[in-house]
Design a protein around this motif. Sequence first.
Motif, PDB file in Angstrom:
ATOM      1  N   MET A  85       0.813  -1.215   0.000  1.00 21.29           N
ATOM      2  CA  MET A  85       0.000   0.000   0.000  1.00 21.29           C
ATOM      3  C   MET A  85       0.846   1.264   0.000  1.00 21.29           C
ATOM      4  N   ARG A  86       2.181   1.099  -0.079  1.00 22.33           N
ATOM      5  CA  ARG A  86       3.028   2.285  -0.110  1.00 22.33           C
ATOM      6  C   ARG A  86       2.734   3.099  -1.372  1.00 22.33           C
ATOM      7  N   GLY A  87       2.540   4.374  -1.177  1.00 23.53           N
ATOM      8  CA  GLY A  87       2.171   5.255  -2.273  1.00 23.53           C
ATOM      9  C   GLY A  87       0.675   5.394  -2.440  1.00 23.53           C
ATOM     10  N   LEU A  88      -0.107   4.534  -1.795  1.00 22.39           N
ATOM     11  CA  LEU A  88      -1.566   4.574  -1.902  1.00 22.39           C
ATOM     12  C   LEU A  88      -2.227   5.072  -0.619  1.00 22.39           C
ATOM     13  N   LEU A  89      -1.589   4.758   0.531  1.00 21.28           N
ATOM     14  CA  LEU A  89      -2.118   5.192   1.819  1.00 21.28           C
ATOM     15  C   LEU A  89      -1.201   6.244   2.421  1.00 21.28           C
ATOM     16  N   ASP A  90      -1.675   6.872   3.469  1.00 18.08           N
ATOM     17  CA  ASP A  90      -0.860   7.816   4.219  1.00 18.08           C
ATOM     18  C   ASP A  90       0.449   7.139   4.604  1.00 18.08           C
ATOM     19  N   THR A  91       1.581   7.830   4.375  1.00 12.96           N
ATOM     20  CA  THR A  91       2.888   7.217   4.633  1.00 12.96           C
ATOM     21  C   THR A  91       3.087   6.852   6.100  1.00 12.96           C
ATOM     22  N   SER A  92       2.326   7.450   7.019  1.00 13.61           N
ATOM     23  CA  SER A  92       2.464   7.112   8.440  1.00 13.61           C
ATOM     24  C   SER A  92       1.935   5.709   8.744  1.00 13.61           C
TER      25      SER A  92
ATOM     26  N   ILE B 201       7.561  10.371  -1.744  1.00  7.08           N
ATOM     27  CA  ILE B 201       6.595   9.502  -2.415  1.00  7.08           C
ATOM     28  C   ILE B 201       7.186   8.867  -3.670  1.00  7.08           C
ATOM     29  N   ASN B 202       8.261   9.435  -4.189  1.00  5.21           N
ATOM     30  CA  ASN B 202       8.906   8.858  -5.374  1.00  5.21           C
ATOM     31  C   ASN B 202       9.933   7.783  -5.012  1.00  5.21           C
TER      32      ASN B 202
END
Length: 743
Positions: free
Chosen positions: A396-403, A460-461
Amino acid sequence: MFKLSAISISLITVFFSPVSVFANDEGMEVIEVYAQKRKQTLEEVSISIATLNGDNITRQGIKDVSEVSGYVANFKISQNAAEGTPPALNIRGVGLIDYNTANTSPIAMYIDGRPVGSANNQIANLFDVEQIEVLKGPQGTLFGRNSTGGALLVRTKRPEDGNYGFIKAGVGTDEWRRVQGAYNARVNEQSALRFSFNHTDYEYTSYNVFEPSPEAGLKQQDARLSYLAEWDAFSLYAKLEYGHWDGIVQPVGSIGIFKDPVNGVRCTPAEAGGPGCYDAFGFNDGSSDYWAVSVNNDSPHLSIYKGWTVQGDWQISDSQQLTYINGFNRLDRRHAFNCDGSPARLCEGELGLKNEILSNELRYSSALDSDHLTLGLFHIEERIYQDNFNDILRDMRGLLDTSLTNTFFYDNEIIVKSVAAFAQYEWQLNDAHRITVGLRYSDETVEYDSISRLNTVLDINQLEGVTIPYYQVMGEVKDDGLSGRVAWNYQHSKSLMLYYSLANGTKSGGYNGGLLATGEQARMADYDPEELYAHEIGAKYNNADNLSLNGAVFFYDYSKQQVFMNQASTTPGAPPLQLLENVGSSTIYGAELAMQYKLSESVKFRGAAGYIPEADFDEFIDPVGNVLTDNRLPFTPKWNINSDITYSLPLGRAELVSTIGFEYQSEYYFDQNQNAYAMQSGYTLWRGSVHYEQGDWRIGVWGKNLFDKEYSHLKFDLSAFLGMLEDFKGEGRRLGVDVSYRF
């Protein structure tokens, strides 16, 4: 490989006697126990004790200590969060369900007199074993720390005079392979050596339909070399042991709880895990086969253990003896896991561990006419080094809040140091009455250093993220105190003994080195000691002919009870809080009865039943506000019953011994929330065996869970996080054939 119909015809008239064997045709066997650290008959001791001897372990194909609870009332052992993680031991409602490798069970375990320490070491394969004893109720005097609920004593076979051995080979369903053996060699008139080994290789009865994942199974190799020398006034016992276990962990299942994950429409508890129920991300394994799962389970397991035990006994005089026991064990383990139960990468990690434990005990005993005195000093030092990580929501990295998409690295160093002094005096007032008084003083320190790092997405990149320091917490927990016991034995007749016991036990405080999601949680992770006072009234009857009865009723006042809590985080979508808290107090009471009856020279019966109507938290609200008042303690069924019958048929110079038995557990909960989703309904597991013996040869057929009953070891609630529960499935039907030869 085998057909159930064929084996069940052979088993239908059978049973087997796991608590004791009948040594001859003239009466009941006299069972000797070491519950008070000296050899006594079972009927002498004012403790509720169940025993299981080595021959019955062999006949029934019992693999390890987790299977022992199917033969003992009010005793439950579960593999918990998969084989290789700390098991969950529970006696009369007292236990700890935490899979965290830093914790210690309130059920003490000793192997050949050596304490095994933390729960990491409480799964032991059973090969070349003389006897197992289950001591129920607090054992705070002689076994001390962390025996709040009782103790499990394993005694392996010791060297003896003579040159002989055996070899046993077996095969079974789900690629079961086993080879065991032992050789006893006489060195001289005073000493002997014994070497024994075990090799077990098997796949799990649950299977993975996700093809990229390797087949799950385990290879376990164990070896033991022991030496015993006996001179006029001194004896020496020394043992070396080694084990190497490796494979792929049992794949976990997913119990989805949503009919409509988008709108949060839930399935009922009865529907959960079925074809129309999904996790929060829309996953369902799509199979109607209970034992089938679909999960990216490339999750290796490796355990290596090695250690020694040395015991010296000096017979100072005819009535005085001095005993010294030294033990050491080291366990290195890496256990990977998948906690989302799906092909996705949503919750994966590894439990890394190095565990070292050194113990010493010096004990003096003296027989004073009909009285008996025991004095002792005890020391233990245990070091636990954890190297753990848990990768959360990787896909889910990049799709959800990074926290919410982080990898937690949590490395803990925990050092436990404990010393104790104990004394017990058994006073024979007259032929009928005996008083036992015991007291123990313990002093313990737990030092901890908890270090965490966090891999998180800052850009995010760059979804691989960067690893940064997260927190470090250091401290220590100190406690000391007294535990003890007062008991009264009344020998009503030669066959009947009645007793009353008041005992208390303590489990020391410590540090919960599990998944600690924040520095604040890490600073609050230490916990205080717990204490239990137990009243018990019991009776033991043995007419030395054909009937043995053992029964007890008990009442427990449990204060500051340590309870593992798996609670939903206050942050939506975050991993759950995993806490070990002192909950205040609990009340437990119940009863149990065990019977052995010799119906004839050919037919013997054994049965045991436990009943615990009350095992509830008293008033308590947990740290995040959940009310647990009157909730039932986890892993504590109200009813548990087990029974067996054995039938022996002489065939000339040979004998056919056939057996059948069962284990019944009524419903129970897997956690403290009394959550209907995390509940196991009542179930019955049937077992049986048929053995043909002639001369030095034995051929046997055995079966476990004959009717392939569906049940779980643990349902771990991740519903507020992933919309599912991890389902650690039990052992399905397994059938096997063994051939052994004595030489």
